[in-house]
Design an enzyme around this catalytic site. Structure first.
Site, short mmCIF file in Angstrom:
data_model
loop_
_atom_site.label_atom_id
_atom_site.label_comp_id
_atom_site.label_asym_id
_atom_site.label_seq_id
_atom_site.Cartn_x
_atom_site.Cartn_y
_atom_site.Cartn_z
N ARG A 27 -13.00 -40.19 -16.20
CA ARG A 27 -14.21 -39.36 -16.18
C ARG A 27 -13.90 -37.89 -16.46
O ARG A 27 -14.79 -37.11 -16.71
CB ARG A 27 -14.91 -39.48 -14.82
N TRP A 74 -13.42 -31.51 -11.57
CA TRP A 74 -13.64 -30.92 -12.89
C TRP A 74 -14.27 -29.56 -12.64
O TRP A 74 -15.38 -29.47 -12.12
CB TRP A 74 -14.56 -31.81 -13.72
N GLU A 476 -24.04 -38.85 -35.12
CA GLU A 476 -23.19 -39.56 -34.18
C GLU A 476 -21.75 -39.66 -34.71
O GLU A 476 -20.79 -39.52 -33.94
CB GLU A 476 -23.75 -40.95 -33.90
N LYS A 480 -18.53 -38.18 -32.69
CA LYS A 480 -17.41 -39.01 -32.28
C LYS A 480 -16.08 -38.40 -32.75
O LYS A 480 -15.09 -38.39 -32.02
CB LYS A 480 -17.58 -40.43 -32.86
N GLU A 483 -15.24 -35.18 -30.75
CA GLU A 483 -14.91 -35.49 -29.36
C GLU A 483 -13.45 -35.89 -29.18
O GLU A 483 -12.79 -35.44 -28.25
CB GLU A 483 -15.80 -36.64 -28.84
#
Length: 603
Positions: A27, A74, A476, A480, A483
């Site tokens: 996460r 975080w 998208e 991707k 990222e």
């Protein structure tokens, strides 16, 4: 976002806490810590950096404690330091916190004026100090939690342990929280994510906002009590058996979770179609037959927002119902016009995305129905929506979402066909089966996409383009890549190239053009414009197209035949593979990209 795990029971709490935090590493976090009750004292051990740093300390000291809480942080308030890491504690309490206390500064100012001291820069410590202040006044932990929680604003989840007992306490507002118990072993658990409790807690509870949870372990039993903020017993929680298995959190033979999750898509597409067309999900979809809304408000963040753009096309083109798509972080602040009869449709993998939840709450306040497309049953979004359409993607551990996008968009398509009343059209099921087969072919031929990646991975920047229903896929695909590969990538409608972005084109820029059989000639003209300016041209387009192949520096041929409605989902998987291979060639952390968290639970 951050990971929380708490344990109370007859065993050493260190094992389940560290195992649970390890499962939540994906996460995103920048420090880790644990508080253990040892010799009737609260001992806090924490360290900036990876969980391995904390494990090393625990491996040397080998502490034993029946009660403890752990956290992976975080950073939001305060730098990444050991002092700012969680838990925060004193001689009475220790606290871990996810979320943001929005009025922390004003509360801290008042507390400092009253003579209280702070050890960190975090907003989280404000709750600890408030808790301590009220406990010194009342001598009652539940009352102190209630008073402190009533004073703070913002979305948060808190887990508390105390010197005076082995109890675990927890409370939340619009943030993920789950409480678990194992009757056989007399163990109580609490976490920010049920995945952390797989194999530990057969029974789990999802409390609603403002419900104080109390885990009590005795010599003979374990019980979980729930209280309203006025300390009366509460029934505002959902119970369910924890049916997840460890298989869902294993990479199996794959090098990365992201690669595993891309490969899972063919089977998941088949499974979702069977669920909604032939099995128990059909009942839920049938409630939409003939449904007509004067307008839809589709709201989401990131990848889910791109899925919303795909779904918008289905609602408008198939159902002729207006659909607006908003980025959740912008929706509330533009003062949207929400009219009677309209529907808010909220899309989220986790069901805990803070901005999306805030938009859902606004729609509820304005009296319009709220639906969700969500992966996590029992999540806050799921509980708060009038209708839920689960995507059944299973656990998605890769931070960069892949299978969730495909199943979100497919679920929206099935909703559209349900409204049209054509779920029994044999062409529908056969097209979905064909989509599954084509994605399977991409999985089997992934090496050809790797060869394309090898040609372009060193380039400076990437511009993804698409027309019509492929425009969301361009967005998208760019997301991707940025990222997981940490390169500059942008998505544009193909026709917009000449209105500004074409100024960027030179021999160091790659244009990845999605060219469907629709509007083929217009899209080819855009390709020619890029080639004329020495741009590097990668085309994802229909197979057996010599004109396109001639123009392209690299050509990714796809079989669009038989996919009139679902081709965007098919194309997107090719771009998932391309991003994966570029990132692998660049040597980045594919499953845990820097600065990113899987479930963004702060606005």
């Amino acid at each position: 976002m951050c990971g929380i795990v708490g344990y109370s029971g007859p065993q050493n709490s260190v094992g389940p806490i560290i195992e649970g935090l390890s499962r939540l590493e994906y996460r995103g976090y920048d420090s880790a810590g644990i508080c253990l009750k040892i010799n009737n004292e609260l001992q806090i051990i924490k360290k900036e950096g990876k969980l391995d740093n904390l494990k090393a300390i625990l491996g040397e000291s080998r502490p034993f404690s029946n009660t403890g809480i752990g956290h992976t942080r975080w950073a939001t308030h305060g730098a990444v330091t050991t002092d700012n890491a969680h838990p925060h504690g004193n001689e009475i309490f220790a606290v871990v916190h996810n979320g943001i206390i929005e009025n922390a500064q004003s509360l801290k100012k008042d507390l400092l004026a009253e003579g209280f001291q702070f050890k960190s820069q975090t907003d989280s410590e404000v709750f600890l100090v408030l808790l301590t202040k009220f406990y010194k006044q009342t001598g009652n932990t539940l009352q102190s939690i209630s008073k402190a929680f009533n004073l703070i604003t913002g979305n948060s989840a808190f887990v508390i342990t105390e010197k005076a007992s082995d109890k675990l306490y927890a409370v939340k507002r619009s943030a993920p929280l789950v409480v678990g118990e194992n009757k056989e072993n007399r163990e109580a658990f609490v976490s920010s994510d049920p995945f952390a409790l797989v194999g530990f807690a057969p029974r789990i509870y999802f409390p609603q906002d403002g419900v104080i949870c109390e885990g009590v372990v005795t010599a003979n039993d374990v019980t979980v009590n729930f209280y309203e903020l006025d300390l009366t017993p509460s029934s505002r929680y959902k119970f369910q058996a924890n049916s997840m298995s460890m298989d869902s959190t294993s990479k199996g033979p794959y090098e990365h979770y992201m690669l595993k999750e891309i490969h899972e898509q063919p089977a998941l597409v088949d499974k979702l179609a069977a669920f909604y067309i032939k099995n128990e999900g059909r009942k839920e979809l049938d409630t939409l037959k003939g449904f007509k809304a004067p307008g839809w408000h589709l709201t989401a963040c990131g990848t889910a927002w791109h899925a919303g753009l795909v779904i918008k096309n289905y609602f408008e083109q198939i159902n002729r119902q207006r659909a607006d798509v908003d980025i959740a972080s912008e929706f509330r602040y533009r003062e949207p016009i929400l009219n009677k009869g309209e529907v808010g449709l909220f899309i989220s993998q986790s069901g805990e995305t803070a901005d999306t939840l805030a938009c859902q709450e606004l729609c509820k306040e304005k009296g319009i129905e709220t639906f969700s497309i969500v992966n996590t049953e029992g999540s806050t979004l799921f509980r708060n929506s009038d209708k839920n359409f689960l995507i059944h993607a299973g656990v998605e551990i890769g931070v960069a979402s892949t299978k969730a996008f495909t199943l979100q968009a497919l679920t929206g398509y099935l909703m559209s066909r349900a409204m049209e009343g054509t779920l029994d059209d044999p062409k529908l099921f056969s097209e979905i089966q064909l989509l599954s087969n084509r994605i399977g072919e991409l999985c089997a031929q992934s090496d050809s996409l790797k060869e394309v990646a090898e040609k372009i991975y060193t380039k400076k920047g990437f511009i993804f383009t698409g027309r019509g229903k492929y425009f969301p896929i361009a967005l998208e695909g760019a997301l991707k890549l940025k990222e997981i590969a940490y390169v500059h990538a942008e998505g544009y409608a193909a026709g917009e190239l000449k209105h500004g972005p074409i100024a960027l084109i030179d021999e160091s820029i790659v244009n990845i053009a999605v060219v469907g059989p629709e509007l083929l000639e217009k899209t080819v003209s855009n390709v020619e414009e890029v080639k004329a300016r020495r741009g590097i041209m990668v085309v994802v387009g229909p197979k057996d197209s010599p004109e396109i192949e001639h123009l392209a520096d690299a050509y990714i041929p796809l079989d669009f035949n038989g996919l009139p409605n679902l081709s965007p989902l098919y194309v997107n998987v090719a771009l998932q593979f391309l991003a994966y291979h570029i990132a692998k060639l660049k040597g980045t952390d594919i499953d845990k990209p820097r600065n990113l968290a899987k479930s963004v639970t702060v606005e």
